[in-house]
Design an enzyme around this catalytic site. Structure first.
Site, PDB file in Angstrom:
ATOM      1  N   PRO A   2      35.991  31.736  -7.043  1.00 17.60           N
ATOM      2  CA  PRO A   2      34.993  30.658  -7.041  1.00 17.60           C
ATOM      3  C   PRO A   2      34.728  30.127  -8.455  1.00 17.60           C
ATOM      4  CG  PRO A   2      34.180  32.629  -5.906  1.00 17.60           C
ATOM      5  CD  PRO A   2      35.419  33.019  -6.653  1.00 17.60           C
ATOM      6  N   GLU A   3      35.082  28.891  -8.691  1.00 18.87           N
ATOM      7  CA  GLU A   3      34.744  28.183  -9.923  1.00 18.87           C
ATOM      8  C   GLU A   3      33.735  27.098  -9.544  1.00 18.87           C
ATOM      9  OE1 GLU A   3      38.290  27.063 -12.147  1.00 18.87           O
ATOM     10  OE2 GLU A   3      39.437  28.663 -11.225  1.00 18.87           O
ATOM     11  N   HIS A 102      33.383  45.650   2.922  1.00 15.57           N
ATOM     12  CA  HIS A 102      32.884  45.185   1.624  1.00 15.57           C
ATOM     13  C   HIS A 102      31.618  44.337   1.766  1.00 15.57           C
ATOM     14  CE1 HIS A 102      36.772  46.628   0.403  1.00 15.57           C
ATOM     15  NE2 HIS A 102      37.388  45.688   1.092  1.00 15.57           N
ATOM     16  N   ARG A 121      36.143  43.284  -4.498  1.00 13.47           N
ATOM     17  CA  ARG A 121      36.367  44.004  -5.751  1.00 13.47           C
ATOM     18  C   ARG A 121      35.091  44.405  -6.472  1.00 13.47           C
ATOM     19  NH1 ARG A 121      41.236  40.549  -8.206  1.00 13.47           N
ATOM     20  NH2 ARG A 121      40.990  41.981  -9.919  1.00 13.47           N
ATOM     21  N   ARG A 164      37.351  24.325 -34.113  1.00  9.96           N
ATOM     22  CA  ARG A 164      37.719  25.583 -33.455  1.00  9.96           C
ATOM     23  C   ARG A 164      39.237  25.670 -33.362  1.00  9.96           C
ATOM     24  NH1 ARG A 164      32.823  27.627 -30.994  1.00  9.96           N
ATOM     25  NH2 ARG A 164      31.299  25.969 -30.990  1.00  9.96           N
TER      26      ARG A 164
END
Length: 283
Positions: A2-3, A102, A121, A164
Site C-alpha cells: 500500500p502506497e 493473520h 508479515r 542533495r
DNA sequence: ACAATTACCTGTATGC
DNA sequence: TGCATACAGGTAATTG
C-alpha cells in the site's frame, strides 16, 4: 504494497461505510501491532465509541473515533477491510468463523458489521492518540509534503532536490521529503518523467524538475482512478483488488521490452530496493 | 545534519 | 522430495 494511491482507495472505501457506526466490542489477537498506547487502554477505549470520517496522510490512514484518531500504518502486507453484516459470514462477533489467518484486530460493530486488520508479515502498526497529538506521537509528524496538494509546486520539488547528492529515486522514497511514494510508484514516476533513477538529485535540471513534478501527479492520480495496484496481496477497504497493475510500464518488468522504445528494461538494486527502468528512455 | 545500513517478518520462488 | 537460500520492501533504529 500500500502506497499513497492504495491508502487513498482504502480511505474512500471506508468513508462510504464507517462514519456514524458504533463499536460494540474489540478483539485484539496480537497486541504487538499496537504501537500506542498500552494494550489495556487500547482495548478498553473502543466499546461504545463512534467512528468519524477517515483521513489520510502519506501512506497512513487516520480514522477518527470519538475524540481520538486511529493511525494505521499498513507497511507491506497490512489490510483493513470492512465486512458488512449480519448477512454472510458476519454477525458472529469475536467468535466468527471464516476469519482469515493473520487477523490481528477485529472491531465488531453495531448491526453485525466488522472491521478487520490483517497483516501477514506483521510489519503494520496502529496508534490510538488524541486528535491534537497525532504529529507528536506518530510518524505522521515527520512526513514531507503531500504530492497531490496544491502547494506541492515544481518550485517546492526543486527545493527538495537541490543540494542533495543521493540518487533521485532515493529522495522520492524518503517519506520525510515527499509523503506517500513507495517502490512501485517511484519507478513508474521516473519512467514517465524520462529520468534515470540513478541520477544525482542535484543534477536534475529545472526543466526535468517540472517533468518530474508533472509525472508524480499524473501517475498518482491515474493510480487512484484505477483504485491502486495489486501485485501481491493489496486489497481495498471492501476486499477488492486494484487495477493499475495493467498500466505498469516498468515495475516488475525487468528484461521485458520497453513499451515506448522496445529495448530491454533493466533491473538492478538501488539502496537495497529492486529497481526497474529503461536505460534508453530514462537519462 | 545527513547518509547508509540493518532488523523486523513470512510466503513464494529458485537452486542443488 | 527436501532443504537451504534469495527475494519481496516500508519504516524505525542504528551506525558511520
Amino acid at each position: 504494497m500500500p502506497e499513497l494511491p492504495e491508502v487513498e482507495t482504502i480511505r474512500r472505501s471506508l468513508e462510504a461505510v464507517l462514519p456514524g457506526i458504533e463499536i460494540a466490542e474489540l478483539g485484539l489477537f496480537r497486541p504487538e501491532v499496537v504501537a500506542w498506547p498500552g494494550m489495556e487502554e487500547f482495548t478498553g477505549f473502543f466499546p461504545g465509541k463512534v467512528w468519524g470520517r477517515p483521513g489520510r496522510r502519506g501512506k497512513y490512514l487516520l480514522l477518527e473515533v470519538a475524540d481520538r484518531v486511529l493511525v494505521v500504518s499498513l507497511r507491506m502486507t497490512g489490510q483493513l477491510v470492512f465486512l458488512p453484516g449480519p448477512a454472510g459470514d458476519g454477525g458472529d462477533g469475536l467468535w466468527a468463523h471464516g476469519l482469515p489467518p493473520h487477523t490481528h484486530i477485529l472491531w465488531c460493530l453495531a448491526g453485525g458489521a466488522r472491521l478487520r486488520f490483517t497483516d501477514q508479515r506483521r510489519f503494520g502498526r496502529v496508534y490510538l492518540v488524541p486528535r491534537e497529538r497525532v504529529e507528536e506521537l506518530t510518524p505522521v509528524g515527520k512526513l514531507g509534503p503531500e504530492p497531490l496538494d496544491p502547494d506541492f509546486t515544481p518550485q517546492r520539488l526543486g527545493q527538495i532536490l537541490a543540494g542533495r547528492h543521493r540518487p533521485v529515486k532515493a529522495l522520492l522514497l524518503d517519506q520525510s521529503l515527499v509523503a506517500g511514494i513507495g517502490n512501485i510508484y517511484a519507478d513508474e514516476i521516473l519512467f514517465a518523467a524520462g529520468i534515470s533513477p540513478l541520477r544525482s538529485a542535484a543534477e536534475v535540471g529545472p526543466e526535468e524538475t517540472v517533468r518530474l513534478h508533472w509525472a508524480a501527479r499524473e501517475i498518482l492520480d491515474e493510480a487512484i482512478a484505477r483504485r491502486g495496484t495489486t501485485v501481491r496481496n493489496y486489497q481495498d477497504g471492501h476486499g477488492q483488488a486494484g487495477g493499475f497493475q495493467e498500466c505498469l510500464a516498468v515495475y516488475g518488468r525487468g528484461g521485458e521490452p520497453c513499451r515506448r522504445c522496445g529495448g530491454p528494461l533493466r533491473h538492478l538494486r538501488l539502496g537495497g530496493r529492486g529497481t526497474c527502468y529503461c536505460p534508453c528512455c530514462q537519462t
